[in-house]
Design an enzyme around this catalytic site. Structure first.
Site, PDB file in Angstrom:
ATOM      1  CB  SER A 182      -0.959  -0.033   1.194  1.00 48.91           C
ATOM      2  OG  SER A 182      -2.094   0.759   0.943  1.00 48.91           O
ATOM      3  CE  LYS A 234     -14.332  20.785   9.306  1.00 48.34           C
ATOM      4  NZ  LYS A 234     -13.009  21.078   8.734  1.00 48.34           N
TER       5      LYS A 234
END
Length: 353
Positions: A182, A234
């Protein structure tokens, strides 16, 4: 009554000790805060000399002492003549005003054992900067990389540090002995060449984010949770509020966008890879990774360095940050708890590569 008096006196002593310890910790933290700008230092280890010392030590058990002494004498004589010729050349160049600093190309060795937030990038940037300051044509950097990935922004910055070496035309070789998955592979693909051990874990080109949700548990115990935001997105998923399908879709979209950026980054540095085949989040062992083109050669860092030490000087570079007194006294337990909490929060709010 006398017992109570003695017991109270004992408690007072204990309280005094505790208060004193707290005062010392506060003072140490204050001193540490004032010296927060203090930097660490570079540690340079000559791996070639270590290799030679190991060979010499073993040879004493394998060969006759007379033969070894004769060889050592011949080597010292040759080194002395070479040094004499070098000094003569330096004096002549200095006299003619044409003295230039010259040296043979070196192999610099760096280590990156990545954590989930890639905090090791702080040392990596110092090590890279140091090498760039003295690098010449022919120098090479070997990065011994061990990481299962972590925060996107952390590993993005670590990859950028390696890009600085490539931009300066310094050969960069990445060695993977255990795992570069990764975010770890994001760093590895910067290398001009990637070598890996036969059973090293490589790949995992994907993005994951996960978090628990305690909303039902809070409701069951009549606990209300309030969260105020400004801006529609948000906050999408939350650990304590009730998550909506719209929030899940937005979060999934962000993961997909991060995956696209990840694949574009890999494509830029290893264009020959079949990303449709390898960018599935799967990981492979070294030999499988070689067949897929994720790495270039099956080889351990030990083999690579042993060969290099026979031909040139190899220097291991480590930037060591000096620990503050407060960190040494009270850091371990508190830091561990903080790291666990940060990981739980960060895993839910930030995608991980």
């Amino acid at each position: 009554m006398e017992f109570l008096f003695d017991y109270g006196l004992f408690l007072a002593k204990i309280a005094t000790v505790v208060v004193s310890i707290i005062a010392i910790l506060i003072a140490a933290k204050a001193v540490g805060g004032k010296s927060a700008g203090a930097k660490g230092e570079l540690e340079v280890t000559n791996l070639t000399e270590q290799y030679k010392d190991t060979v010499v030590e073993l040879e004493h058990h394998l060969f006759d002492d007379a033969e070894l002494k004769a060889r050592t004498k011949a080597e010292k004589k040759a080194d002395k003549e070479a040094e004499k010729a070098k000094q003569k050349e330096i004096k002549q160049a200095a006299k003619s005003g044409e003295l230039e600093l010259k040296r043979d190309a070196r192999l610099f060795v760096l280590d990156f054992n990545g954590s989930i937030d890639a905090k090791e990038v702080a040392a990596l940037r110092e090590e890279v900067s140091a090498i760039l300051a003295v690098a010449i044509e022919g120098d090479e950097v070997l990065l011994r990389l061990e990481s299962g990935g972590g925060m996107v922004h952390g590993y993005g910055l670590a990859s950028s540090q390696l890009d600085r070496l490539r931009d300066a035309n310094i050969k960069l070789t990445i060695s993977v002995d255990k795992v570069a998955a990764s975010g770890g592979y994001m760093m590895a693909c910067i290398g001009e060449k990637i070598i890996a051990a036969p059973f090293a874990i490589v790949g995992s080109i994907g993005v994951v984010a996960q978090l628990p949700n305690f909303n039902k548990l809070l409701k069951k115990n009549d606990i209300e949770f309030e969260q105020l935001t400004a801006g529609e997105y948000k906050r999408t998923l939350t650990m304590f509020g009730e998550n909506s399908d719209k929030a899940r879709e937005k979060f999934q979209l962000e993961l997909e966008e991060t995956h696209v950026l990840f694949k574009d980054f890999i494509r830029e540095h290893r264009s020959e890879l079949d990303l449709e085949k390898v960018a599935t989040g799967e990981h492979w062992f070294g030999k499988q990774a070689l067949e897929l083109g994720l790495i270039d050669e099956i080889q351990t860092s030990d083999d690579y360095l042993t060969k290099a030490c026979k031909n040139r000087e190899v220097l291991a570079i480590h930037y060591v940050q000096k620990k503050k007194l407060s960190d040494k006294i009270a850091g371990i337990a508190g830091q561990s708890a903080e790291n666990v909490f940060m990981r739980l929060i960060s895993k839910g709010q930030r995608p991980i590569v």
